[in-house]
Write an enzyme that holds these catalytic residues in place. Sequence first.
Site, mmCIF file in Angstrom:
data_model
loop_
_atom_site.group_PDB
_atom_site.id
_atom_site.type_symbol
_atom_site.label_atom_id
_atom_site.label_comp_id
_atom_site.label_asym_id
_atom_site.label_seq_id
_atom_site.Cartn_x
_atom_site.Cartn_y
_atom_site.Cartn_z
ATOM 1 N N LYS A 191 4.373 35.081 -27.457
ATOM 2 C CA LYS A 191 5.265 35.505 -26.290
ATOM 3 C C LYS A 191 4.874 36.652 -25.606
ATOM 4 O O LYS A 191 5.172 37.008 -24.677
ATOM 5 C CB LYS A 191 6.593 35.121 -26.809
ATOM 6 C CG LYS A 191 7.679 35.501 -25.727
ATOM 7 C CD LYS A 191 7.847 34.152 -24.755
ATOM 8 C CE LYS A 191 8.595 34.526 -23.519
ATOM 9 N NZ LYS A 191 10.110 34.669 -23.738
ATOM 10 N N ARG A 269 15.222 47.970 -10.520
ATOM 11 C CA ARG A 269 15.564 48.264 -11.793
ATOM 12 C C ARG A 269 14.548 48.887 -12.702
ATOM 13 O O ARG A 269 13.138 48.684 -12.463
ATOM 14 C CB ARG A 269 16.282 47.111 -12.472
ATOM 15 C CG ARG A 269 17.554 46.505 -11.448
ATOM 16 C CD ARG A 269 18.132 45.414 -12.450
ATOM 17 N NE ARG A 269 17.581 44.307 -12.592
ATOM 18 C CZ ARG A 269 17.941 43.186 -11.619
ATOM 19 N NH1 ARG A 269 19.079 43.060 -10.872
ATOM 20 N NH2 ARG A 269 17.244 42.171 -11.677
ATOM 21 N N GLU A 272 11.173 46.679 -18.204
ATOM 22 C CA GLU A 272 10.736 46.844 -19.828
ATOM 23 C C GLU A 272 9.613 46.764 -19.985
ATOM 24 O O GLU A 272 8.905 46.080 -20.928
ATOM 25 C CB GLU A 272 11.497 45.300 -20.242
ATOM 26 C CG GLU A 272 13.165 45.183 -20.326
ATOM 27 C CD GLU A 272 13.365 43.811 -20.999
ATOM 28 O OE1 GLU A 272 13.084 42.896 -20.639
ATOM 29 O OE2 GLU A 272 14.167 43.817 -22.042
HETATM 30 N N1 LIG Z 1 15.948 35.988 -18.154
HETATM 31 C C1 LIG Z 1 15.276 35.385 -18.623
HETATM 32 O O1 LIG Z 1 14.746 34.136 -18.205
HETATM 33 C C2 LIG Z 1 14.567 35.779 -20.050
HETATM 34 C C3 LIG Z 1 13.605 34.745 -20.699
HETATM 35 C C4 LIG Z 1 13.148 35.481 -21.817
HETATM 36 C C5 LIG Z 1 13.501 36.693 -22.412
HETATM 37 N N2 LIG Z 1 14.457 37.425 -21.661
HETATM 38 C C6 LIG Z 1 14.738 38.754 -22.085
HETATM 39 O O2 LIG Z 1 15.928 38.602 -22.756
HETATM 40 C C7 LIG Z 1 16.597 39.847 -22.457
HETATM 41 C C8 LIG Z 1 17.772 39.734 -21.666
HETATM 42 O O3 LIG Z 1 17.367 39.578 -20.345
HETATM 43 P P1 LIG Z 1 18.153 39.092 -19.117
HETATM 44 O O4 LIG Z 1 17.630 38.398 -18.145
HETATM 45 O O5 LIG Z 1 19.524 38.138 -19.814
HETATM 46 O O6 LIG Z 1 19.027 40.444 -18.808
HETATM 47 P P2 LIG Z 1 20.105 40.819 -17.737
HETATM 48 O O7 LIG Z 1 20.692 39.503 -16.830
HETATM 49 O O8 LIG Z 1 19.877 41.981 -17.068
HETATM 50 O O9 LIG Z 1 21.386 40.883 -18.809
HETATM 51 C C9 LIG Z 1 21.579 41.894 -19.530
HETATM 52 C C10 LIG Z 1 23.096 42.067 -19.594
HETATM 53 O O10 LIG Z 1 23.540 43.229 -20.280
HETATM 54 C C11 LIG Z 1 24.592 44.001 -19.547
HETATM 55 N N3 LIG Z 1 24.766 45.380 -20.198
HETATM 56 C C12 LIG Z 1 23.950 46.398 -19.718
HETATM 57 N N4 LIG Z 1 24.154 47.307 -20.221
HETATM 58 C C13 LIG Z 1 24.963 46.981 -21.214
HETATM 59 C C14 LIG Z 1 25.825 47.845 -21.962
HETATM 60 N N5 LIG Z 1 25.801 49.075 -22.168
HETATM 61 N N6 LIG Z 1 26.692 47.245 -22.781
HETATM 62 C C15 LIG Z 1 27.076 45.848 -22.638
HETATM 63 N N7 LIG Z 1 26.348 45.124 -21.990
HETATM 64 C C16 LIG Z 1 25.557 45.831 -21.148
HETATM 65 C C17 LIG Z 1 24.044 43.679 -18.177
HETATM 66 O O11 LIG Z 1 25.409 43.928 -17.448
HETATM 67 P P3 LIG Z 1 25.193 44.235 -15.761
HETATM 68 O O12 LIG Z 1 25.901 42.710 -15.358
HETATM 69 O O13 LIG Z 1 26.242 45.269 -15.492
HETATM 70 O O14 LIG Z 1 23.966 44.363 -15.663
HETATM 71 C C18 LIG Z 1 23.711 42.290 -18.038
HETATM 72 O O15 LIG Z 1 24.932 41.513 -18.244
HETATM 73 C C19 LIG Z 1 15.415 40.944 -21.945
HETATM 74 O O16 LIG Z 1 14.614 41.560 -23.173
HETATM 75 C C20 LIG Z 1 14.512 39.996 -21.492
HETATM 76 O O17 LIG Z 1 13.207 40.392 -21.326
HETATM 77 C C21 LIG Z 1 14.872 37.101 -20.317
#
Ligand SMILES: NC(=O)c1ccc[n+]([C@@H]2O[C@H](COP(=O)([O-])OP(=O)(O)OC[C@H]3O[C@@H](n4cnc5c(N)ncnc54)[C@H](OP(=O)(O)O)[C@@H]3O)[C@@H](O)[C@H]2O)c1
Length: 309
Positions: A191, A269, A272
């Site tokens: 991955k 933003r 990563e």
């Molecule tokens: N999205 C995908 O398709 C995908 C697929 C595979 C892997 N991933 C991985 O999964 C992880 C999460 O990705 P994501 O896409 O879900 O990101 P995301 O949508 O940006 O979600 C992150 C969440 O964390 C919240 N957050 C930020 N700071 C925080 C804090 N201090 N305390 C509590 N919550 C906080 C954010 O709040 P806000 O709403 O205020 O921003 C947001 O709700 C990453 O490592 C990404 O690379 C993502």
Amino acid sequence: MTASEHRPQPAAPRVAVVGPGAIGTTIAAALHASGRTPALYGRTARESLELLVGDARISVPGPVRTRLEEVDTEVDGRVDVVFLSVKATQIGAAAPWLRALCGRDTVVCVLQNGVEQVAMVSPHVAEGVTVLPSVVWFPAQAQHDGSVRLRGDARLTVPAGSDADRIAAVLDGTLCTVEVSADFPAMAWRKLLQNAAAGLMALTGRRAGVFQRDDLADLTRAYLQECAEVALAEGVALDAGVADGILAGFRSAPADLSTSILTDREAGRPLEWDVRNGVVSRLAARHGIRTPVSDLVATLLAATSDGPG
Ligand SMILES: NC(=O)c1ccc[n+]([C@@H]2O[C@H](COP(=O)([O-])OP(=O)(O)OC[C@H]3O[C@@H](n4cnc5c(N)ncnc54)[C@H](OP(=O)(O)O)[C@@H]3O)[C@@H](O)[C@H]2O)c1
């Protein structure tokens, strides 16, 4: 009344989602739809979360709590399982939630990209708390109205062991499948290679169609071969065709397929870049391996993400 009706039922596991973004909303909705509604802790207050799956909409009751004082230790404290789904760049800021929610028997399942999840999260939890890495295989995307669309089948891989069994049990029968792997490092590195290559989409500012270019395909192959060499030095032998396989996947994907690191770039933003790309050069240096393509990609992504300028 039968004997089984007298027998005390085991308490349902207490589950929290920290970081209810695209991935966290998916897991929260999977749990809620199976009657195991988790407590939600995030940065942005919300009354509920919405997941779109095909034509269906799953509404997860909140609230999303945003202040530590809102952790009711009588009710929420010392939960059994925390799904940590903040971005890797947000772990430090989210650490106070972990300290408030985790007790000795808590399992923190990290839903992030990268191969360093345990090393990055463990310093933020007390001794005795288990940090379990995972590979998140599904794409989930935030929509303009704040809802999240699940694109594909929700699936996680976790490393085999008793903690994996606890995660599998919590998600059993939900829309999110849990695979327990005896060779987790190989899964995580595969991955990582996919994510590393996707970094080129953030650099070019283009979607998967850009891999149709032969020159970019050659660069990607060279990059992925470096990554595989570093994986091997870390003790993970990926199959010989891994670079070509990943490249073929991008070349046959819909031309408009995006990736979260490109979405983050488009939104201005932080990227990563370190857990998805920088890690390859960092580990290579430890093993004395030259990785010129990786070094260049990581430097450009770091500068794109963090400036200055
Ligand atoms: N999205 C995908 O398709 C995908 C697929 C595979 C892997 N991933 C991985 O999964 C992880 C999460 O990705 P994501 O896409 O879900 O990101 P995301 O949508 O940006 O979600 C992150 C969440 O964390 C919240 N957050 C930020 N700071 C925080 C804090 N201090 N305390 C509590 N919550 C906080 C954010 O709040 P806000 O709403 O205020 O921003 C947001 O709700 C990453 O490592 C990404 O690379 C993502």
